[in-house]
Design a protein around this motif. Structure first.
Motif, short mmCIF file in Angstrom:
data_model
loop_
_atom_site.label_atom_id
_atom_site.label_comp_id
_atom_site.label_asym_id
_atom_site.label_seq_id
_atom_site.Cartn_x
_atom_site.Cartn_y
_atom_site.Cartn_z
N GLN A 182 0.82 -1.21 0.00
CA GLN A 182 0.00 0.00 0.00
C GLN A 182 0.85 1.26 0.00
OE1 GLN A 182 -3.08 0.19 3.01
NE2 GLN A 182 -3.35 2.39 2.74
N LEU A 183 1.86 1.29 0.85
CA LEU A 183 2.67 2.51 0.97
C LEU A 183 3.53 2.75 -0.27
CD1 LEU A 183 3.68 2.38 4.74
CD2 LEU A 183 1.78 3.62 3.66
N VAL A 184 4.04 1.68 -0.87
CA VAL A 184 4.81 1.84 -2.11
C VAL A 184 3.88 2.35 -3.22
CG1 VAL A 184 6.06 0.62 -3.94
CG2 VAL A 184 6.60 0.19 -1.53
N GLU A 185 2.72 1.73 -3.33
CA GLU A 185 1.76 2.15 -4.36
C GLU A 185 1.38 3.61 -4.19
OE1 GLU A 185 -1.85 -0.23 -6.10
OE2 GLU A 185 -2.54 0.87 -4.35
N GLU A 186 1.09 4.01 -2.96
CA GLU A 186 0.70 5.41 -2.69
C GLU A 186 1.83 6.38 -3.03
OE1 GLU A 186 -0.60 5.52 1.38
OE2 GLU A 186 -2.54 4.59 0.91
N ALA A 187 3.06 5.99 -2.71
CA ALA A 187 4.19 6.87 -2.99
C ALA A 187 4.43 7.04 -4.49
CB ALA A 187 5.45 6.32 -2.31
N ILE A 188 4.29 5.98 -5.23
CA ILE A 188 4.58 6.04 -6.67
C ILE A 188 3.42 6.65 -7.46
CG2 ILE A 188 5.00 4.62 -8.74
CD1 ILE A 188 6.80 2.90 -7.01
N PHE A 189 2.21 6.35 -7.03
CA PHE A 189 1.04 6.80 -7.80
C PHE A 189 0.23 7.85 -7.06
CE2 PHE A 189 2.10 2.48 -9.16
CZ PHE A 189 2.30 2.69 -10.51
#
Length: 193
Positions: A182-189
């Motif tokens: 979740q946190l990686v997805e939020e940071a990238i997108f």
């Protein structure tokens, strides 16, 4: 009924210990940052594990290459055990201990992220994969149990769940794995949807 409640309570207790460990939570945050940096630089994420941990590795890779919360482009992530022809050939011709290290040597590049899941931290094939990864400049992230086992000394980042009970460790691995996704997805997108 009572036994079921005790098992659920044990799972909750392990997760409470994870929640109370500032060091563990900070490590996870650092893993998110390192992974975002790797992906933004054009690198890839690889996962490996055995048994239930292989299932978790495949699950988490799919969250990146498929989607998690956001309808977005696929992120380059793969579980290393999914090619059964490769896995069975190398295990038969060489040794099961090298099934992951040969792939790390063959397909991983400097700056990639290798995430190994092993409740003991002593799985020989993951240890060898981490040794190969370190030699190539690949970021290593160990998801283990309490002690970290041999992987502790080979992990750039160690997510060691404060438990020695395999099912409780694996339940916490998937919890933190989902948070990681979740946190990686939020940071990238950020701002996408």
């Amino acid at each position: 009924m009572e036994k079921i409640k005790k098992i659920i309570e044990a799972s909750i207790e392990t997760k409470k210990q994870v929640l109370e460990s500032e060091e563990l939570l900070q490590t996870l945050s650092s893993v998110v940052d390192a992974t975002v940096k790797a992906l933004e630089a054009g690198n890839r994420i690889y996962f490996c594990g055995n048994g239930g941990s292989a299932a978790d590795a495949q699950h988490l890779a799919a969250e990146f290459s498929g989607r998690f919360y956001t309808d977005r482009r696929a992120l380059p992530a793969e579980a290393l055990h999914c090619n059964t022809s490769y896995l069975t050939a190398v295990a038969n011709d060489y040794s099961y201990d090298v099934v992951y290290s040969r792939l790390v040597d063959g397909i991983c590049n400097k700056g990639d992220v290798l995430i190994g899941l092993s409740t003991s931290g002593n799985s020989a094939n993951i240890v060898k994969a981490f040794e190969s990864a370190r030699a190539k400049g690949i970021v290593t992230v160990g998801f283990t149990g309490m002690t970290g086992g041999v992987m502790k000394g080979l992990s750039d980042y160690l997510i060691n769940i404060p438990s020695a009970d395999t099912p409780r460790i694996q339940e916490s691995h998937i919890l933190l794995g989902h948070i990681f996704c979740q946190l990686v997805e939020e940071a990238i997108f950020a701002g996408s949807n």
